[in-house]
Design a protein around this motif. Structure first.
Motif, PDB file in Angstrom:
ATOM      1  N   THR A 165     -28.551 -31.474  -4.428  1.00  0.00           N
ATOM      2  CA  THR A 165     -28.750 -32.907  -4.219  1.00  0.00           C
ATOM      3  C   THR A 165     -30.249 -33.204  -4.208  1.00  0.00           C
ATOM      4  O   THR A 165     -31.057 -32.379  -3.783  1.00  0.00           O
ATOM      5  CB  THR A 165     -28.143 -33.376  -2.888  1.00  0.00           C
ATOM      6  OG1 THR A 165     -28.726 -32.634  -1.808  1.00  0.00           O
ATOM      7  CG2 THR A 165     -26.638 -33.175  -2.877  1.00  0.00           C
ATOM      8  N   GLY A 166     -30.602 -34.392  -4.686  1.00  0.00           N
ATOM      9  CA  GLY A 166     -31.989 -34.806  -4.676  1.00  0.00           C
ATOM     10  C   GLY A 166     -32.895 -33.928  -5.510  1.00  0.00           C
ATOM     11  O   GLY A 166     -34.051 -33.708  -5.161  1.00  0.00           O
ATOM     12  N   LEU A 167     -32.409 -33.424  -6.640  1.00  0.00           N
ATOM     13  CA  LEU A 167     -33.192 -32.546  -7.510  1.00  0.00           C
ATOM     14  C   LEU A 167     -33.773 -33.365  -8.661  1.00  0.00           C
ATOM     15  O   LEU A 167     -33.076 -34.181  -9.269  1.00  0.00           O
ATOM     16  CB  LEU A 167     -32.311 -31.424  -8.057  1.00  0.00           C
ATOM     17  CG  LEU A 167     -31.482 -30.656  -7.019  1.00  0.00           C
ATOM     18  CD1 LEU A 167     -30.639 -29.587  -7.701  1.00  0.00           C
ATOM     19  CD2 LEU A 167     -32.376 -30.042  -5.971  1.00  0.00           C
ATOM     20  N   THR A 168     -35.045 -33.126  -8.993  1.00  0.00           N
ATOM     21  CA  THR A 168     -35.666 -33.902 -10.059  1.00  0.00           C
ATOM     22  C   THR A 168     -36.427 -33.044 -11.057  1.00  0.00           C
ATOM     23  O   THR A 168     -37.208 -33.561 -11.852  1.00  0.00           O
ATOM     24  CB  THR A 168     -36.637 -34.955  -9.472  1.00  0.00           C
ATOM     25  OG1 THR A 168     -37.623 -34.287  -8.673  1.00  0.00           O
ATOM     26  CG2 THR A 168     -35.902 -35.973  -8.623  1.00  0.00           C
ATOM     27  N   GLY A 169     -36.246 -31.745 -11.032  1.00  0.00           N
ATOM     28  CA  GLY A 169     -36.918 -30.876 -11.985  1.00  0.00           C
ATOM     29  C   GLY A 169     -35.939 -30.301 -12.994  1.00  0.00           C
ATOM     30  O   GLY A 169     -34.850 -30.828 -13.205  1.00  0.00           O
ATOM     31  N   LYS A 170     -36.323 -29.206 -13.615  1.00  0.00           N
ATOM     32  CA  LYS A 170     -35.434 -28.472 -14.510  1.00  0.00           C
ATOM     33  C   LYS A 170     -34.427 -27.718 -13.647  1.00  0.00           C
ATOM     34  O   LYS A 170     -34.797 -26.922 -12.787  1.00  0.00           O
ATOM     35  CB  LYS A 170     -36.227 -27.498 -15.374  1.00  0.00           C
ATOM     36  CG  LYS A 170     -35.391 -26.726 -16.374  1.00  0.00           C
ATOM     37  CD  LYS A 170     -36.260 -25.822 -17.239  1.00  0.00           C
ATOM     38  CE  LYS A 170     -35.420 -25.055 -18.250  1.00  0.00           C
ATOM     39  NZ  LYS A 170     -36.255 -24.165 -19.089  1.00  0.00           N
ATOM     40  N   VAL A 171     -33.133 -27.970 -13.860  1.00  0.00           N
ATOM     41  CA  VAL A 171     -32.096 -27.497 -12.942  1.00  0.00           C
ATOM     42  C   VAL A 171     -31.116 -26.595 -13.678  1.00  0.00           C
ATOM     43  O   VAL A 171     -30.627 -26.942 -14.753  1.00  0.00           O
ATOM     44  CB  VAL A 171     -31.338 -28.688 -12.309  1.00  0.00           C
ATOM     45  CG1 VAL A 171     -30.202 -28.201 -11.421  1.00  0.00           C
ATOM     46  CG2 VAL A 171     -32.302 -29.555 -11.505  1.00  0.00           C
ATOM     47  N   ASN A 172     -30.821 -25.440 -13.081  1.00  0.00           N
ATOM     48  CA  ASN A 172     -29.817 -24.514 -13.611  1.00  0.00           C
ATOM     49  C   ASN A 172     -29.001 -23.996 -12.425  1.00  0.00           C
ATOM     50  O   ASN A 172     -29.486 -23.190 -11.638  1.00  0.00           O
ATOM     51  CB  ASN A 172     -30.480 -23.353 -14.359  1.00  0.00           C
ATOM     52  CG  ASN A 172     -29.473 -22.484 -15.099  1.00  0.00           C
ATOM     53  OD1 ASN A 172     -28.293 -22.446 -14.738  1.00  0.00           O
ATOM     54  ND2 ASN A 172     -29.930 -21.773 -16.109  1.00  0.00           N
ATOM     55  N   LEU A 173     -27.767 -24.486 -12.288  1.00  0.00           N
ATOM     56  CA  LEU A 173     -26.875 -24.080 -11.205  1.00  0.00           C
ATOM     57  C   LEU A 173     -25.666 -23.390 -11.824  1.00  0.00           C
ATOM     58  O   LEU A 173     -25.008 -23.959 -12.693  1.00  0.00           O
ATOM     59  CB  LEU A 173     -26.413 -25.291 -10.387  1.00  0.00           C
ATOM     60  CG  LEU A 173     -27.495 -26.247  -9.866  1.00  0.00           C
ATOM     61  CD1 LEU A 173     -26.855 -27.372  -9.069  1.00  0.00           C
ATOM     62  CD2 LEU A 173     -28.527 -25.509  -9.035  1.00  0.00           C
ATOM     63  N   ALA A 174     -25.348 -22.160 -11.365  1.00  0.00           N
ATOM     64  CA  ALA A 174     -24.258 -21.401 -11.977  1.00  0.00           C
ATOM     65  C   ALA A 174     -23.529 -20.581 -10.927  1.00  0.00           C
ATOM     66  O   ALA A 174     -24.113 -20.134  -9.940  1.00  0.00           O
ATOM     67  CB  ALA A 174     -24.800 -20.485 -13.075  1.00  0.00           C
ATOM     68  N   THR A 175     -22.231 -20.396 -11.146  1.00  0.00           N
ATOM     69  CA  THR A 175     -21.442 -19.493 -10.335  1.00  0.00           C
ATOM     70  C   THR A 175     -20.336 -18.926 -11.199  1.00  0.00           C
ATOM     71  O   THR A 175     -20.059 -19.425 -12.300  1.00  0.00           O
ATOM     72  CB  THR A 175     -20.858 -20.191  -9.090  1.00  0.00           C
ATOM     73  OG1 THR A 175     -20.206 -19.229  -8.254  1.00  0.00           O
ATOM     74  CG2 THR A 175     -19.860 -21.273  -9.478  1.00  0.00           C
ATOM     75  N   VAL A 176     -19.699 -17.858 -10.722  1.00  0.00           N
ATOM     76  CA  VAL A 176     -18.581 -17.262 -11.453  1.00  0.00           C
ATOM     77  C   VAL A 176     -17.260 -17.770 -10.882  1.00  0.00           C
ATOM     78  O   VAL A 176     -16.438 -18.331 -11.585  1.00  0.00           O
ATOM     79  CB  VAL A 176     -18.644 -15.721 -11.392  1.00  0.00           C
ATOM     80  CG1 VAL A 176     -17.426 -15.114 -12.086  1.00  0.00           C
ATOM     81  CG2 VAL A 176     -19.911 -15.222 -12.062  1.00  0.00           C
ATOM     82  N   ASN A 177     -17.057 -17.591  -9.583  1.00  0.00           N
ATOM     83  CA  ASN A 177     -15.839 -18.058  -8.920  1.00  0.00           C
ATOM     84  C   ASN A 177     -16.207 -19.123  -7.899  1.00  0.00           C
ATOM     85  O   ASN A 177     -16.601 -18.803  -6.776  1.00  0.00           O
ATOM     86  CB  ASN A 177     -15.120 -16.899  -8.220  1.00  0.00           C
ATOM     87  CG  ASN A 177     -14.605 -15.870  -9.208  1.00  0.00           C
ATOM     88  OD1 ASN A 177     -13.983 -16.226 -10.194  1.00  0.00           O
ATOM     89  ND2 ASN A 177     -14.886 -14.604  -8.950  1.00  0.00           N
ATOM     90  N   GLY A 178     -16.105 -20.373  -8.276  1.00  0.00           N
ATOM     91  CA  GLY A 178     -16.452 -21.458  -7.381  1.00  0.00           C
ATOM     92  C   GLY A 178     -16.818 -22.706  -8.150  1.00  0.00           C
ATOM     93  O   GLY A 178     -17.023 -22.680  -9.365  1.00  0.00           O
ATOM     94  N   SER A 179     -16.913 -23.805  -7.445  1.00  0.00           N
ATOM     95  CA  SER A 179     -17.258 -25.079  -8.071  1.00  0.00           C
ATOM     96  C   SER A 179     -18.761 -25.289  -8.066  1.00  0.00           C
ATOM     97  O   SER A 179     -19.496 -24.683  -7.297  1.00  0.00           O
ATOM     98  CB  SER A 179     -16.568 -26.233  -7.325  1.00  0.00           C
ATOM     99  OG  SER A 179     -16.999 -26.257  -5.970  1.00  0.00           O
TER     100      SER A 179
END
Length: 627
Positions: A165-179
């Motif tokens: 939340t509240g992110l304004t840069g280059k964003v990379n969010l990843a997971t294998v098992n999960g939302s």
């Protein structure tokens, strides 16, 4: 024996810069512990440059990173164990310099056997400079939350949800098992946002006035959006979306293998930027494959390879766990590409050969394997077809629960059906097809084995019907209904599936509980009852009577609109109107006549909308993109 601690971890020696001990500033009450657990909470502060690099690798426990306006890192470490002795079995290693801050956990070798159900986890809370380079936040078992950061942010997990939340840069969010979920009050200009998972949903909230190019792919799951972007459905499996909002300067990439993707619009009162569909233009022969919400069978290996990439690249935390847990996730995901049944069995065998947390991890691995192994075999297809001549305006009744239904109007005095059976094996999912008729009435009933199993992506039955352009229809199914080019009394009951009506007319009656409804190019009257889904309307409606439980209704009006609208919930792109006031909204003359009555333009047509929790959104056609 615990999966996390049965493996012997290789420890490393880290140098730690001097730091100051500080009183506990952050509330650790959110830490989950059980009766009898022992906890050890420590807090320290470390100086760092405002743009210094921050990284953290955790094995078992939650991680929370929040930006603030101080040139320092505040670290709260909470160990939780089933005994005081167990607390000493893990060390937290900190490396701190003025330009770099790193945290890792080191699980010690332990003599003797591990006791079943022993617990040992480490939860971290970090306050870091908002402009810090948060390059690697990694977790094997546990959720990760990041907020209020404006530089590059990279987060990955194996088992756990990821939130931003509240992110304004280059964003990379990843997971294998999960939302994966991310919310943006403003999008970083000329940057990249990437959210990805293998097993789980992906959801992003964007400002209404975003300037973004959005690409989304899901192999087994729906794609929905609040911006009117087109979603393409693969012929057998998968969906994708590709379009631009506004200037399209920020690249947004969303992927999942098993799960839904939702692209939501912030409730910010801002006007919606124009949108443009960038998917390839459909041909007249592929309407049923492209109309709303896409990955062809040939693209399945690409997504499976993406699953493998996520599984291997998303985590480096703890050298030994990377070599074991992630290697197995990679192998299972890549089986979908290699189409090697023995490889699947060997991969699962390798995982079970490790003494793991059986109740949780084995179940996840087995679920992933079952989901992905179906991709390796091509569907087995059988078609049944029959046609009969009719007279006048025929009454056509279709009962096809468990089937996707497509009806097209054509210039012939005959009704033709095609039932396509799509299965992974040679056993047909169709139990019975009943087709009765006379000169003015046609009835088609398709009985499907296990019709309630909506998650069987590669075991589907598709019903296609061709009818005279003037026909009366009564269609019932719990899956999708697609209708194009038919005029008459049209009764569509889609229950839980989406409904899409194009270039049709007459009297349309729609019922849908959870499926998105689109009515485009319609000429006539509409009566609709929709539950927890949105509805998009664009046409020449003489009258509308609509009830929605919690979804929104997006109504596109012509350049010279004329409608008298009765509704208990109206949304006008950030405009608040008193009774008796007239204003221009997106070029439309809108008058708030009384509490629940609105007049747009000359007000010739009579529209009635009632909502429980949703709202009516009225826009001109040049704003609501329905192409």
């Amino acid at each position: 024996m615990s999966f996390l601690f049965a493996i012997l971890f290789a420890g490393s020696i880290y140098t730690t810069a001097p730091h100051t001990e500080a009183p506990i500033l952050q509330n650790a009450a959110s830490v989950v512990s059980f009766a009898g657990d022992e906890t050890d909470v420590k807090e320290s502060s470390y100086p760092i440059n405002p743009d210094g690099k921050v990284s953290l690798s955790n094995i078992n426990g939650e991680v929370e990173v929040t930006g603030w306006d101080r040139p320092e890192v505040n670290l709260v470490t909470t160990k939780i164990a089933s005994s005081r002795e167990r607390l000493d079995d893990v060390d937290v290693k900190v490396t701190s310099r003025q330009d770099y801050f790193n945290v890792e956990v080191d699980y010690k070798k332990r003599k003797g056997k591990w006791v079943k159900n022993e617990r040992l986890q480490v939860n971290f809370k970090l306050m870091v400079p908002r402009t810090a380079l948060v390059d690697e936040i990694e977790s094997v078992n546990g959720s990760v939350k990041v907020s209020s950061l404006s530089n590059t942010i990279k987060v990955s997990a194996v088992n756990g949800a990821v939130r931003g939340t509240g992110l304004t840069g280059k964003v990379n969010l990843a997971t294998v098992n999960g939302s994966v979920l991310a919310t943006f009050e403003t999008l970083p200009a000329d940057s990249d946002v990437r959210l990805s998972t293998v097993n789980g949903s992906t959801q992003i909230f964007l400002p209404s006035n975003s300037d973004a190019t959005v690409k989304a792919d899901s192999l087994n799951g729906a794609i929905t959006n609040d911006f009117g972007l087109k979603v393409k459905k693969g012929k057998y499996v998968g969906r994708d979306l590709y379009g631009s909002i506004g200037a399209g300067t920020t690249n947004v990439r969303l992927t999942t293998v098993n799960g839904s993707i939702k692209i939501r619009r912030n409730d910010d009162g801002l006007p919606l930027n124009p949108v443009k569909n960038l998917l390839k233009q459909k041909t007249s022969d592929d309407f049923d494959e492209t109309f709303d919400s896409a990955v062809e069978v040939g693209s399945a290996p690409k997504l499976a390879a993406e699953a493998a990439r996520i599984a291997t690249d998303s985590i480096k935390a703890s050298k030994a766990i990377e070599l074991e847990a992630l290697r197995q996730s990679e192998r299972i995901a890549s089986v979908a590409v290699t189409a090697d049944a023995e490889s699947i069995e060997a991969a699962v065998g390798d995982v079970r050969a490790i003494e793991v947390d059986q109740d949780r991890l084995d179940a996840e691995i087995a679920a992933m394997t079952r989901s992905l192994e179906g991709i390796r075999s091509a569907p087995f297809i059988v078609e049944d077809s029959k046609s009969i001549r009719v007279e006048g305006i025929p009454n056509v009744v279709i009962d096809a629960e468990g089937c996707n239904v497509t009806v097209r109007g054509w210039d012939r005095d005959e009704v033709k059906y095609v039932v396509t059976r799509l299965a992974k094996g040679r056993t047909s999912p169709v139990r019975d097809i009943s087709f009765s008729h006379n000169k003015t009435e046609v009835r088609l009933s398709v009985k499907v084995v296990g019709a309630a199993s909506l998650d069987k992506v590669l075991e589907q039955v598709k019903v296609e019907l061709y009818v005279p352009r003037e026909s009366n229809l009564n269609i019932g199914t719990d899956r999708e209904i697609r209708l194009v080019g038919v005029t008459g009394e049209l009764d569509l009951n889609g229950k839980y599936g989406r409904i899409d009506v194009r270039d049709s007319g007459g009297a349309l009656d729609i019922a849908s509980w959870n499926g998105t409804v689109r009515v485009i190019g319609f000429d006539g009257k509409l009566d609709s009852r929709v539950g927890n889904a949105d509805m998009y309307l664009d046409g020449d409606f003489q009258a509308i009577t609509s009830y929605s439980k919690s979804g929104k209704v997006y109504l596109a009006l012509s350049d010279d609109p004329g409608a008298l609208i009765s509704t208990n919930s109206m949304a006008l792109d950030g405009v608040t109107m008193r009774e008796g006031k007239t204003v221009l909204v997106n070029g439309m003359k809108v008058t708030h006549m009384s509490r629940d009555l609105w007049k747009i333009g000359a007000g010739e047509s009579d529209y009635k909308f009632k909502f429980n929790k949703g709202a009516l959104v009225v826009r001109p056609k040049n704003v609501l993109d329905t192409e």
